[in-house]
Design an enzyme around this catalytic site. Sequence first.
Site, PDB file in Angstrom:
ATOM      1  N   ASN A  42       0.840  -1.197   0.000  1.00  0.00           N
ATOM      2  CA  ASN A  42       0.000   0.000   0.000  1.00  0.00           C
ATOM      3  C   ASN A  42       0.877   1.249   0.000  1.00  0.00           C
ATOM      4  O   ASN A  42       1.946   1.283   0.610  1.00  0.00           O
ATOM      5  CB  ASN A  42      -1.013   0.006   1.156  1.00  0.00           C
ATOM      6  N   GLU A  44       0.387   5.324   0.573  1.00  0.00           N
ATOM      7  CA  GLU A  44      -0.568   6.332   1.057  1.00  0.00           C
ATOM      8  C   GLU A  44      -0.174   7.749   0.635  1.00  0.00           C
ATOM      9  O   GLU A  44       0.944   7.981   0.174  1.00  0.00           O
ATOM     10  CB  GLU A  44      -0.669   6.236   2.589  1.00  0.00           C
ATOM     11  N   CYS A  53      -4.190   0.604  -2.428  1.00  0.00           N
ATOM     12  CA  CYS A  53      -3.987  -0.641  -1.690  1.00  0.00           C
ATOM     13  C   CYS A  53      -2.935  -1.517  -2.373  1.00  0.00           C
ATOM     14  O   CYS A  53      -2.722  -1.428  -3.595  1.00  0.00           O
ATOM     15  CB  CYS A  53      -5.286  -1.443  -1.621  1.00  0.00           C
ATOM     16  N   GLU A  55      -3.083  -4.637  -3.125  1.00  0.00           N
ATOM     17  CA  GLU A  55      -3.635  -5.535  -4.143  1.00  0.00           C
ATOM     18  C   GLU A  55      -3.722  -4.839  -5.501  1.00  0.00           C
ATOM     19  O   GLU A  55      -3.391  -5.396  -6.544  1.00  0.00           O
ATOM     20  CB  GLU A  55      -5.047  -5.997  -3.736  1.00  0.00           C
ATOM     21  N   CYS A  91     -10.249  -4.760   0.570  1.00  0.00           N
ATOM     22  CA  CYS A  91     -11.342  -3.785   0.617  1.00  0.00           C
ATOM     23  C   CYS A  91     -12.272  -3.981  -0.589  1.00  0.00           C
ATOM     24  O   CYS A  91     -11.947  -4.707  -1.544  1.00  0.00           O
ATOM     25  CB  CYS A  91     -10.795  -2.353   0.649  1.00  0.00           C
ATOM     26  N   CYS A  94     -10.784  -3.156  -4.087  1.00  0.00           N
ATOM     27  CA  CYS A  94      -9.878  -4.204  -4.593  1.00  0.00           C
ATOM     28  C   CYS A  94     -10.659  -5.441  -5.029  1.00  0.00           C
ATOM     29  O   CYS A  94     -10.297  -6.106  -6.004  1.00  0.00           O
ATOM     30  CB  CYS A  94      -8.839  -4.556  -3.536  1.00  0.00           C
TER      31      CYS A  94
HETATM   32  N1  THU Z   1      -5.120  -1.591   2.622  1.00  0.00           N
HETATM   33  C1  THU Z   1      -4.559  -2.381   1.659  1.00  0.00           C
HETATM   34  O1  THU Z   1      -3.518  -2.062   1.075  1.00  0.00           O
HETATM   35  N2  THU Z   1      -5.183  -3.542   1.361  1.00  0.00           N
HETATM   36  C2  THU Z   1      -6.234  -4.062   2.050  1.00  0.00           C
HETATM   37  O2  THU Z   1      -6.640  -5.175   1.772  1.00  0.00           O
HETATM   38  C3  THU Z   1      -6.865  -3.277   3.126  1.00  0.00           C
HETATM   39  C4  THU Z   1      -6.356  -1.901   3.306  1.00  0.00           C
HETATM   40  C5  THU Z   1      -4.413  -0.368   2.996  1.00  0.00           C
HETATM   41  C6  THU Z   1      -5.054   0.927   2.602  1.00  0.00           C
HETATM   42  C7  THU Z   1      -4.458   1.870   3.643  1.00  0.00           C
HETATM   43  O3  THU Z   1      -3.186   2.306   3.199  1.00  0.00           O
HETATM   44  C8  THU Z   1      -4.265   1.016   4.863  1.00  0.00           C
HETATM   45  O4  THU Z   1      -4.283  -0.323   4.405  1.00  0.00           O
HETATM   46  C9  THU Z   1      -5.317   1.200   5.941  1.00  0.00           C
HETATM   47  O5  THU Z   1      -6.583   1.100   5.431  1.00  0.00           O
END
Ligand code: THU
Length: 138
Positions: A42, A44, A53, A55, A91, A94
């Site tokens: 991920n 941000e 994310c 994925e 999420c 994704c």
């Molecule tokens: N996140 C992911 O990368 N994948 C997931 O399956 C769930 C959430 C990330 C998004 C954000 O940077 C952090 O996790 C918190 O939500």
Amino acid sequence: MDKKELIEAALGARAFAYSPYSGFSVGAALLTKSGRIYTGCNVESVSFTPTCCAERVAFFKAVSEGERDFVAIAIVGGRTNGSALDICSPCGVCRQVIAEFCGEDFQIILADSSGNSKTYTPSELLPLSFGSRGEVVK
Ligand code: THU
């Protein structure tokens, strides 16, 4: 398919997560039918919306290099500074991307850090999804 190898690749990718705002780091490893593994973490943003994310990073890396056929994705995630990882579930956004590119033979592997994993199909995680021809995907 070597599940353990895919999970290890996801754990390796997680180390590169850029998640200073959530403190939650995720790694993903996507196996293509051609036998390649594309990883993602991920990433941000201070303005939040651009956050992507792990994925989707893995899928978009693969698709941008010409891959369209996928076998499985392993996903790991948890608090960046935590000791153990519980299972991390993708999420909704994704899940929609998985539904775009993968059929029911695709495996979504959610792993913790104790060697346990659970494997799901796309429709188990996104039932009754909207198909590309407007059909309900069951
Ligand atoms: N996140 C992911 O990368 N994948 C997931 O399956 C769930 C959430 C990330 C998004 C954000 O940077 C952090 O996790 C918190 O939500």
